[in-house]
Design an enzyme around this catalytic site. Structure first.
Site, PDB file in Angstrom:
ATOM      1  N   ARG A   9       0.851  -1.182   0.000  1.00  0.00           N
ATOM      2  CA  ARG A   9       0.000   0.000   0.000  1.00  0.00           C
ATOM      3  C   ARG A   9       0.890   1.237   0.000  1.00  0.00           C
ATOM      4  NH1 ARG A   9      -3.246  -0.350   5.267  1.00  0.00           N
ATOM      5  NH2 ARG A   9      -4.095   1.601   4.505  1.00  0.00           N
ATOM      6  N   SER A  11       0.571   4.040   1.844  1.00  0.00           N
ATOM      7  CA  SER A  11       0.623   4.859   3.057  1.00  0.00           C
ATOM      8  C   SER A  11       2.046   4.887   3.604  1.00  0.00           C
ATOM      9  CB  SER A  11      -0.320   4.310   4.129  1.00  0.00           C
ATOM     10  OG  SER A  11       0.186   3.101   4.670  1.00  0.00           O
ATOM     11  N   LYS A  78      -2.895  -8.250  11.013  1.00  0.00           N
ATOM     12  CA  LYS A  78      -4.227  -8.113  11.611  1.00  0.00           C
ATOM     13  C   LYS A  78      -5.287  -7.701  10.597  1.00  0.00           C
ATOM     14  CE  LYS A  78      -3.639  -3.358  13.349  1.00  0.00           C
ATOM     15  NZ  LYS A  78      -4.692  -2.713  12.555  1.00  0.00           N
ATOM     16  N   ASP A  79      -4.866  -7.215   9.413  1.00  0.00           N
ATOM     17  CA  ASP A  79      -5.823  -6.810   8.384  1.00  0.00           C
ATOM     18  C   ASP A  79      -6.286  -7.982   7.508  1.00  0.00           C
ATOM     19  OD1 ASP A  79      -5.661  -4.161   9.187  1.00  0.00           O
ATOM     20  OD2 ASP A  79      -4.133  -3.635   7.705  1.00  0.00           O
ATOM     21  N   ARG A 126     -12.815  -2.727  18.778  1.00  0.00           N
ATOM     22  CA  ARG A 126     -12.205  -3.413  19.927  1.00  0.00           C
ATOM     23  C   ARG A 126     -11.686  -2.408  20.953  1.00  0.00           C
ATOM     24  NH1 ARG A 126      -7.051  -3.691  21.027  1.00  0.00           N
ATOM     25  NH2 ARG A 126      -6.578  -2.884  18.951  1.00  0.00           N
ATOM     26  N   ARG A 127     -10.992  -1.368  20.484  1.00  0.00           N
ATOM     27  CA  ARG A 127     -10.456  -0.369  21.420  1.00  0.00           C
ATOM     28  C   ARG A 127     -11.579   0.449  22.037  1.00  0.00           C
ATOM     29  NH1 ARG A 127      -6.581   1.106  17.003  1.00  0.00           N
ATOM     30  NH2 ARG A 127      -4.776  -0.275  17.243  1.00  0.00           N
ATOM     31  N   ARG A 144     -10.885   7.833  11.575  1.00  0.00           N
ATOM     32  CA  ARG A 144     -10.178   7.162  10.482  1.00  0.00           C
ATOM     33  C   ARG A 144      -8.924   7.947  10.169  1.00  0.00           C
ATOM     34  NH1 ARG A 144     -11.781   4.015   6.164  1.00  0.00           N
ATOM     35  NH2 ARG A 144      -9.557   4.222   5.697  1.00  0.00           N
ATOM     36  N   GLY A 145      -8.112   7.407   9.293  1.00  0.00           N
ATOM     37  CA  GLY A 145      -6.905   8.101   8.861  1.00  0.00           C
ATOM     38  C   GLY A 145      -5.655   7.331   9.238  1.00  0.00           C
ATOM     39  N   THR A 149      -2.057  11.278  10.530  1.00  0.00           N
ATOM     40  CA  THR A 149      -3.296  12.054  10.609  1.00  0.00           C
ATOM     41  C   THR A 149      -3.880  11.994  12.008  1.00  0.00           C
ATOM     42  OG1 THR A 149      -3.778  11.652   8.280  1.00  0.00           O
ATOM     43  CG2 THR A 149      -5.624  12.287   9.673  1.00  0.00           C
ATOM     44  N   ARG A 150      -3.861  10.814  12.605  1.00  0.00           N
ATOM     45  CA  ARG A 150      -4.440  10.654  13.950  1.00  0.00           C
ATOM     46  C   ARG A 150      -3.639  11.419  14.990  1.00  0.00           C
ATOM     47  NH1 ARG A 150      -6.973   4.513  14.079  1.00  0.00           N
ATOM     48  NH2 ARG A 150      -7.527   4.455  11.881  1.00  0.00           N
ATOM     49  N   CYS A 239     -11.683  -8.767  11.258  1.00  0.00           N
ATOM     50  CA  CYS A 239     -10.720  -7.899  11.937  1.00  0.00           C
ATOM     51  C   CYS A 239     -11.368  -6.655  12.529  1.00  0.00           C
ATOM     52  CB  CYS A 239      -9.604  -7.501  10.971  1.00  0.00           C
ATOM     53  SG  CYS A 239     -10.174  -6.582   9.524  1.00  0.00           S
TER      54      CYS A 239
END
Length: 308
Positions: A9, A11, A78-79, A126-127, A144-145, A149-150, A239
């Site tokens: 990806r 990112s 995990k994805d 989950r969190r 999201r992001g 970004t977060r 997931c």
């Protein structure tokens, strides 16, 4: 020597992870590795991951593999959906980064130091469920992001959050570990199955490459991830479900043991089922399946998507 094409990806985190793997492959095999950026549906959408569905960051990479546009791919494990395509093979699971979750908060605060009414953002059901279960006087909001970004939503000039909870592994791989204000104890925040682990995937019939990539495989990491993923698959949860699992190695009387903790939490945090199980690393999948069966016996399936 022929270059290998590694699909990733685009990112910043995905590229950082892929470069780590590319360097390790070159060191192990002597073969140069070229990164090939692949755009996924998850990257193109701003909708919540839970709404987009399982495998949203994966399918485009797997298509590129089966169409032979790339030779191998790197995923955040995990994805990955629980079912493994028959034509593809996880050739290596490198040494896992710390799988715990991390808090990044204003003024260097820890979770219990946040002021009443503080707004905490995170992207995983989950969190959110586990933060709600702590019964702290916080406002938890889905976001999201990418990691950058977060973090900007806490520390940037237009910050609108008091804190975010993200996977520690991603922050570390981006070289931003010094911005973590607290690494959350798994007793408070149990990680997602396979969090912190990478999956190096290639075509099943590419036998030479399967063997070459196998040099990157870390046995204890594979056993831990196998146990966690077997729990997830047996629960038939994706997931984005409120499922947590964390396998650690412990020294038993007859050698190494896996200590697996699993939990399913309702989204509002009102109900939770938390259990654990131990066994040998060679029985990793069976440990995960057995713990999932115990969770289901306790009614875990009634908590998926529950807000009651």
């Amino acid at each position: 020597m022929t270059s290998l094409r590694l699909g990733t990806r685009g990112s910043k985190l995905a590229l950082a992870q892929s470069r780590l793997v590319a360097d390790a492959v070159t060191a192990a095999t002597g073969r140069p590795v070229e990164l090939v950026e692949i755009s996924t549906a998850g990257d193109r959408s701003s909708a919540p991951v839970a709404q987009l569905g399982v495998g949203v960051f994966v399918s485009a990479l797997r298509d590129a593999l089966t169409e032979r546009r790339i030779d191998f791919a790197v995923h955040s494990y995990k994805d990955l959906p629980s079912a493994q395509p028959g034509a593809l093979h996880i050739a290596a699971i490198p040494l896992r980064e710390d799988p715990r979750d991390a808090l990044i908060a204003r003024d260097g605060r820890m979770l219990t130091d946040l002021p009443d009414g503080a707004i905490v953002g995170t992207g995983a059901v989950r969190r959110i469920a586990q933060l709600n279960a702590l019964r702290l006087p916080l406002r938890v909001t889905p976001i999201r992001g990418n990691v950058d970004t977060r973090i900007r939503r806490v520390t940037g000039p237009e910050a609108d959050l008091d804190a975010v909870v993200v996977a520690r592994a991603g922050v570390v791989r981006l070289g931003r570990a010094d911005e973590i204000t607290e690494t959350l104890d798994p007793m408070l925040m149990l990680p997602a199955p396979a969090q912190g682990a990478l999956a190096v995937e290639c075509r099943h019939d590419d036998h030479d490459l399967v063997a070459e990539l196998g040099a990157l495989d870390d046995g204890p990491t594979r056993a831990a991830v196998t146990a966690e993923r077997a729990l997830l698959a047996t629960l038939e949860a994706g997931c984005s479900a409120p499922v947590a699992a964390y396998a650690e190695f412990a020294e038993g009387e007859d050698g190494d043991e896996i200590y697996l903790r699993g939990a399913v939490i309702s989204a509002d945090g009102e109900r939770a089922i938390r259990l654990s199980r131990t066994g040998t690393p060679s029985a990793a999948a069976e440990i995960g399946k057995a713990l999932a069966a115990e969770l289901l016996d306790r009614g875990a399936d009634t908590l998926f998507g529950s807000t009651e």
